[in-house]
Design an enzyme around this catalytic site. Structure first.
Site, PDB file in Angstrom:
ATOM      1  CG  ASP A  56      -1.861   1.177   1.205  1.00 31.05           C
ATOM      2  OD1 ASP A  56      -1.425   2.302   0.888  1.00 31.05           O
ATOM      3  OD2 ASP A  56      -3.047   0.980   1.479  1.00 31.05           O
ATOM      4  CG  HIS A  57       1.487   4.235  -3.222  1.00 32.58           C
ATOM      5  ND1 HIS A  57       0.279   3.896  -3.733  1.00 32.58           N
ATOM      6  CD2 HIS A  57       1.551   5.596  -3.332  1.00 32.58           C
ATOM      7  CE1 HIS A  57      -0.355   4.986  -4.134  1.00 32.58           C
ATOM      8  NE2 HIS A  57       0.399   6.031  -3.904  1.00 32.58           N
TER       9      HIS A  57
ATOM     10  CG  HIS B  71      -4.139   4.347  -0.877  1.00 31.57           C
ATOM     11  ND1 HIS B  71      -3.211   3.345  -0.844  1.00 31.57           N
ATOM     12  CD2 HIS B  71      -4.388   4.562  -2.200  1.00 31.57           C
ATOM     13  CE1 HIS B  71      -2.900   2.963  -2.085  1.00 31.57           C
ATOM     14  NE2 HIS B  71      -3.619   3.693  -2.920  1.00 31.57           N
TER      15      HIS B  71
HETATM   16  O1  LIG Z   1      -3.340   3.736  -5.661  1.00 33.81           O
HETATM   17  C1  LIG Z   1      -3.660   4.742  -6.258  1.00 33.81           C
HETATM   18  O2  LIG Z   1      -3.146   5.922  -5.861  1.00 33.81           O
HETATM   19  C2  LIG Z   1      -3.100   7.025  -6.754  1.00 33.81           C
HETATM   20  C3  LIG Z   1      -2.856   8.239  -5.862  1.00 33.81           C
HETATM   21  O3  LIG Z   1      -1.610   8.098  -5.254  1.00 33.81           O
HETATM   22  P1  LIG Z   1      -0.802   9.397  -4.787  1.00 33.81           P
HETATM   23  O4  LIG Z   1       0.410   8.851  -4.129  1.00 33.81           O
HETATM   24  O5  LIG Z   1      -0.523  10.207  -6.024  1.00 33.81           O
HETATM   25  O6  LIG Z   1      -1.715  10.138  -3.866  1.00 33.81           O
HETATM   26  C4  LIG Z   1      -4.363   7.175  -7.543  1.00 33.81           C
HETATM   27  O7  LIG Z   1      -4.171   8.165  -8.541  1.00 33.81           O
HETATM   28  C5  LIG Z   1      -4.696   5.879  -8.213  1.00 33.81           C
HETATM   29  O8  LIG Z   1      -5.949   5.988  -8.878  1.00 33.81           O
HETATM   30  C6  LIG Z   1      -4.757   4.754  -7.218  1.00 33.81           C
HETATM   31  O9  LIG Z   1      -4.857   3.513  -7.913  1.00 33.81           O
END
Ligand SMILES: O=C1O[C@H](COP(=O)(O)O)[C@@H](O)[C@H](O)[C@H]1O
Ligand code: NDP
Length: 500
Positions: free
Chosen positions: A179-180, A242
């Site tokens: 989960d980045h 997230h």
């Molecule tokens: O996992 C995802 O995250 C991105 C948003 O990530 P961020 O680090 O730029 O806030 C999102 O654009 C994408 O749809 C989703 O799959």
């Protein structure tokens, strides 16, 4: 056990010609190499298109120059990369992959340590996990770890099925579900802010906190991902993972030790306390939106239904706002408001903790503008913390004015702040699974989200599209808080430059 020395590993990237590998994975491995956090490593890229090792290395160098912005020792770095053209659904070519892996293992002295990084569409996850076991790639003297990208399932049922497939080849402690957001500096900081400061933890409960707001707004639309997004929507794409992870970190009890197991078990307890919703209660707690055409940064952008690979009559939500109740002793009665959406006015992720007014405020409330105390955690694009307090207005007779105490990460060592993927890759090589999601968290999050998505899928939202691109989302999101006597804190004005 977490290995503290420079970790060694053979990293097999399945989906090595894809977007994620190019934009995130190669630059992250490069930064670890450049900072000398790793030196004994090799990477085998796997994908269908035919490429020689030289061509693949040229792609890797290109990605470093484009996305890492540097090229120091890039040739030496790229020489650690090898390519194997392979259709992951065919069992034969795993045998060749095993030969390559064994050869690189002895050439680079990698101690049999293997990371299987699945940077591919999720329908392949189960097959790859089964095949690497069946064809003997996981029979190694070192560790074997599976790093798996999102989405981890589409619902609780499908996530369970996937989990059972991958568990045939890997134990739970060998599975690193990415989960980045858990790799972001300020998300990792939530625990430190809460548990390392005497001034917050005593107040971190329903006696002192009025509500908590988590906003993750994006300016991007769905881009080229219409096919995926049509089946996902903002709820599955952002909330299930997230946003609920951030809520769990905000709501959990202090762990008895800072170990992976203890932290995860407290997060699981927080997720278990989420108030479940019956079908007829969903509208009371959650609202959905879909973007219409509009203007963003001066340019005209299309509506969601006009995007490629999107149904012109789509019922998919690109915005979600919700009120979560955490039914435990600490949080009884405190709403956690969440919202996330595409094509909103700004790109920003922020957490605002709003404290309750104290009775003394009746005395000092000499102006309508008296500010509640706020703790703002700036996740991105700026990173830092702001505490909003009230102080005496200079030169006036005991009138108050809001003042800010701000800390910005920019001022410290932002340049060296590792990116989320860099941290997570390094953690997976070191065997630290703290910032990855355990199956129990995934299961609870899906069960919660399923109750909303099942209802939404059974009812067509007739108001769609209901917010213009370049705005803060649909009116119904504001009304959700107004019902409780609250309102969203405008994220664009809660910045680290002193505006509020
Ligand atoms: O996992 C995802 O995250 C991105 C948003 O990530 P961020 O680090 O730029 O806030 C999102 O654009 C994408 O749809 C989703 O799959
Ligand atoms: N891109 C991003 O920023 C993010 C992506 N993710 C997730 O990461 C994963 C990968 O995404 P992304 O890189 O964007 O996807 P891409 O579509 O860009 O890449 C897919 C990769 O899979 C390979 N591939 C497809 N079919 C096969 C097959 N049968 N056998 C072997 N290789 C195959 C493709 O190469 P070839 O055609 O040569 O076979 C390509 O390398 C997805 O799960 C996505 O949800 C998660 C967060 C962010």
């Amino acid at each position: 056990m977490i290995e503290d020395n420079k970790p060694t590993a053979l990293i097999m990237i399945f989906g090595a010609t894809g977007d994620l590998a190019k934009r995130k994975l190669f630059p992250s491995i490069y930064r670890l190499f450049q900072k000398e956090q790793i030196n004994k490593f090799a990477v085998v890229g796997v994908a269908r298109r035919p490429l020689s090792n030289d061509e693949f290395q040229a792609n890797v160098k290109d990605s470093i120059l484009t996305f890492a912005g540097e090229n120091e020792k890039v040739d030496e770095f790229a020489s650690h990369f090898y390519y194997h053209s392979h259709d992951v659904s065919s069992s034969e070519s795993y045998i060749q992959l095993k030969e390559i892996a064994d050869r690189l293992d002895s050439h680079y002295q990698l101690e049999g340590n293997r990371i299987f990084y699945l940077a591919m569409a999720p329908e392949f996850f189960g097959t790859i996990a089964e095949q690497v076991k069946e064809q003997g790639l996981t029979d190694t003297n070192g560790y074997k770890r599976l790093v798996i990208e999102k989405p981890f399932g589409h619902s609780f049922e499908s996530a369970l099925e996937l989990n059972e497939q991958i568990r045939t080849a890997f134990n739970e402690d060998e599975i690193y579900r990415i989960d980045h957001y858990l790799g972001k500096e300020m998300v990792q900081n939530i625990e430190v802010i809460r548990f390392a400061n005497a001034i917050f933890e005593p107040l971190w409960n329903s006696r002192y906190i009025s509500n908590i707001q988590v906003t993750s707004s994006e300016t991007l639309g769905v881009e080229e991902r219409g096919r995926y997004y049509e089946k996902s929507g903002a709820l599955r794409d952002m909330v299930q993972n997230h946003i609920l992870q951030m809520v769990a970190l905000l709501a959990m009890e202090p762990p008895i030790r800072l170990t992976t197991e203890e932290i995860r078990s407290e997060k699981v307890r927080a997720l278990r306390s989420l108030r479940p919703m019956k079908k007829d209660e969903v509208n009371q707690y959650f609202v959905r939106g879909q973007y219409a055409a509009g203007t963003l940064n001066g340019a005209q952008v299309p509506g969601y239904r006009e995007e490629p690979m999107v149904d012109p009559d789509s019922n998919t939500e690109t915005f979600v706002a919700g009120k979560l109740m955490i039914d435990n002793f600490r949080w009884a009665g405190v709403p956690f408001y969440i919202r996330t959406g595409k094509r909103m006015d700004i790109k920003s992720t922020k957490i605002v903790v709003q404290f309750k007014d104290i009775p003394m405020n009746l005395y000092y409330k000499t102006e309508e503008t008296l500010h509640p105390n706020l703790l703002v955690i700036h996740i991105q694009p700026d990173e830092g913390i702001t505490l909003l307090l009230n102080a005496k207005k200079t030169g006036t007779n005991m009138k108050s004015t809001p003042v800010q105490l701000s800390f910005s990460n920019k001022g410290t060592d932002r340049i060296n702040t590792p990116e989320a993927y860099e941290r997570l890759l390094y953690d997976s090589m070191r065997g630290d699974a703290t910032n990855f999601t355990h199956w129990d968290e995934v299961a609870l999050s899906w069960k919660f989200v399923d109750s909303i998505s099942n209802y939404w899928e059974s009812t067509k939202e007739t108001s769609f599209p209901n917010y213009e691109s370049g705005t803060t989302g649909p009116k119904s999101a504001d009304e959700l808080l107004e019902k409780d006597g609250h309102s969203w804190w405008p994220v664009e004005n809660l910045d680290l430059e002193g505006n509020c």
